[in-house]
Design a protein around this motif. Structure first.
Motif, short mmCIF file in Angstrom:
data_model
loop_
_atom_site.label_atom_id
_atom_site.label_comp_id
_atom_site.label_asym_id
_atom_site.label_seq_id
_atom_site.Cartn_x
_atom_site.Cartn_y
_atom_site.Cartn_z
N ALA A 62 0.73 -1.33 -0.11
CA ALA A 62 0.02 0.06 -0.01
C ALA A 62 0.87 1.26 0.12
CB ALA A 62 -1.09 0.02 1.29
N ILE A 63 2.02 1.27 0.96
CA ILE A 63 2.89 2.37 0.69
C ILE A 63 3.59 2.78 -0.37
CG2 ILE A 63 4.91 3.11 1.95
CD1 ILE A 63 2.59 3.87 3.52
N ASN A 64 4.01 1.72 -1.24
CA ASN A 64 4.72 1.67 -2.31
C ASN A 64 3.72 2.23 -3.41
OD1 ASN A 64 7.18 0.87 -1.18
ND2 ASN A 64 6.74 -1.03 -1.90
N THR A 65 2.47 1.61 -3.47
CA THR A 65 1.62 2.10 -4.47
C THR A 65 1.36 3.66 -4.32
OG1 THR A 65 0.50 -0.10 -4.47
CG2 THR A 65 -0.72 1.72 -5.24
N ALA A 66 1.12 4.05 -2.98
CA ALA A 66 0.65 5.48 -2.69
C ALA A 66 1.94 6.45 -3.19
CB ALA A 66 0.47 5.63 -0.95
#
Length: 141
Positions: A39-43
């Motif tokens: 999720a963090i990498n996608t964000a």
């Protein structure tokens, strides 16, 4: 994200990336940690794309009511905070968001692949950078 549509788009993109990356989960960490990392990498990728777009929204004094309630003041403070966070580099953003989510220094370090001590130092530095950005934007503490 600053507006509701972007938040919904990011949420949808995170769900999509989690679905695509599901086979890559190897069980070396907790499932929730792996999900959070995706999720963090996608964000971060999403924010980079957004940064390239022309800023659609401008704040002007006409948008600010003369008499504000506590909710309006808190909302403006949050907007100001998130605008300042957008100016941090991607690692500092991730660390700040991990902190906001209540992760310990150890968990932050594990998620970012750094030591607990390094996570603690990076978090303190990110907080200092954030304070400076907020101060330079004219919103004093």
């Amino acid at each position: 994200m600053d507006n509701r549509d972007d938040q919904e788009d990011l949420f949808q993109e995170i769900i999509c990336q989690l679905w695509k990356a599901n086979d890559s989960f190897k069980g070396e960490s907790q499932f929730s940690t792996w999900m959070y990392r995706v999720a963090i990498n996608t964000a971060i990728v999403f924010l980079k794309k957004e940064k390239k777009k022309v800023d659609k929204y401008e704040l002007s004094s006409t948008n600010i009511p003369d008499e504000e309630g506590d909710a309006d003041i808190k909302e403006r403070q949050l907007e100001h905070f998130y605008r300042a966070v957008q100016k941090l580099d991607k690692i500092d953003k991730a660390i700040i968001f991990y902190q906001l989510e209540g992760f310990s220094h150890k968990e932050i370090g594990e998620n970012l692949g750094i030591s607990e001590g390094n996570a603690r130092v990076k978090l303190n530095r990110a907080k200092e950078k954030l304070k400076e950005i907020i101060k330079n934007q004219g919103y004093g503490f």
